[in-house]
Enzyme design. Structure first.
Site, mmCIF file in Angstrom:
data_model
loop_
_atom_site.group_PDB
_atom_site.id
_atom_site.type_symbol
_atom_site.label_atom_id
_atom_site.label_comp_id
_atom_site.label_asym_id
_atom_site.label_seq_id
_atom_site.Cartn_x
_atom_site.Cartn_y
_atom_site.Cartn_z
ATOM 1 N N SER A 1 32.238 27.452 49.531
ATOM 2 C CA SER A 1 32.522 26.925 50.846
ATOM 3 C C SER A 1 30.938 26.323 51.170
ATOM 4 O O SER A 1 31.120 25.140 52.430
ATOM 5 C CB SER A 1 32.983 28.425 51.761
ATOM 6 O OG SER A 1 34.763 27.977 50.793
ATOM 7 N N ARG B 1 28.626 29.909 59.392
ATOM 8 C CA ARG B 1 29.279 30.553 59.317
ATOM 9 C C ARG B 1 30.586 30.506 60.402
ATOM 10 O O ARG B 1 31.384 31.381 60.289
ATOM 11 C CB ARG B 1 29.142 32.194 59.652
ATOM 12 C CG ARG B 1 28.177 32.246 58.614
ATOM 13 C CD ARG B 1 27.848 33.760 58.613
ATOM 14 N NE ARG B 1 27.430 34.457 57.174
ATOM 15 C CZ ARG B 1 28.407 34.855 56.397
ATOM 16 N NH1 ARG B 1 29.644 34.873 56.799
ATOM 17 N NH2 ARG B 1 27.324 34.883 54.755
ATOM 18 N N HIS C 1 32.809 28.373 58.414
ATOM 19 C CA HIS C 1 33.403 28.922 57.568
ATOM 20 C C HIS C 1 34.384 29.699 58.357
ATOM 21 O O HIS C 1 35.612 29.562 57.628
ATOM 22 C CB HIS C 1 32.171 29.486 56.857
ATOM 23 C CG HIS C 1 32.793 30.268 55.895
ATOM 24 N ND1 HIS C 1 33.567 31.320 56.078
ATOM 25 C CD2 HIS C 1 33.199 29.867 54.576
ATOM 26 C CE1 HIS C 1 34.116 32.000 54.428
ATOM 27 N NE2 HIS C 1 33.670 30.828 54.285
#
Length: 215
Positions: free
Chosen positions: A21, A44, A47
């Site tokens: 990812s 993040r 993500h």
């Protein structure tokens, strides 16, 4: 479209899924103005949201990530505006240094005081947090009123947080509260616009706690 063909995931290993990812995020996000540590937070956030526009809208006070790392490693406390943040944060990485994640919005005294003053529990919970500890990290992802109250207290010299993660989501006062935060001379992490939320705030805080663990 052939719905009879069985779909098989590329991998079922958690670490491989995360690594793949992040690789895809890097390739699609491309060049950016963020520092290495800031990008870890942005990465993040993307993500957690699959939203590249949200990632590009992130704003950082100079040295904000480093301030958060120091706060965690020094065992400073974390205040969160809602339980969802407390539930999502990897608390072990904070607690190992002596800190904890604190949420006051459902406390009986907060609810009673909010009713008495005819104001929001979010505002009263920020005031309670200020009485509980100096400095610390304020993680606000849900309530713009909490962020606006914190800003008021900072301007009045009554609050001196080590870091403000101000990422409330919404239409009413959310964009404006983040604009006001970005004007302050305190370490902050925020973004431009209506997007944000508890999940995004958790992602940012977890990114900082991971950096603190590796520091």
């Amino acid at each position: 479209m052939d719905f009879g063909t069985e779909f098989k995931p590329l991998t079922v290993q958690p670490q491989e899924i995360e690594g793949l990812s992040f690789k895809m995020i890097d390739e699609e996000f491309g060049e950016h103005p963020f520092s290495q540590d800031e990008y870890k937070v942005v990465q993040r956030v993307i993500h957690a949201s699959a939203d590249f526009d949200l990632g590009r809208s992130m704003q950082f006070y100079p040295g904000a990530v480093e301030a958060g790392i120091r706060a965690i490693r020094n065992g400073e406390q974390v205040y969160a505006d809602v339980q969802m943040i407390e539930s999502g944060v990897s608390k072990g990485r904070i607690e190992k240094h002596g800190g904890s994640v604190n949420v006051f919005i459902s406390d009986k005294d907060v609810m009673e005081e909010a009713k008495r003053l005819n104001t929001t529990r979010a505002i009263i919970s920020v005031r309670k947090a200020l009485k509980q500890f100096d400095g610390g990290i304020y993680a606000i992802g849900n309530a713009p009123t909490a962020l606006l109250e914190l800003i008021r207290l900072i301007k009045a010299g009554e609050a001196k947080p080590s870091l403000v993660i101000g990422l409330p989501v919404g239409f009413v006062s959310a964009p404006e509260s983040k604009e006001e935060l970005a004007k302050l001379d305190v370490p902050f992490i925020t973004n431009i616009g209506r997007k944000g939320g508890s999940t995004i705030t958790v992602a940012a805080l977890n990114a900082i706690s991971l950096l603190a663990e590796k520091a």
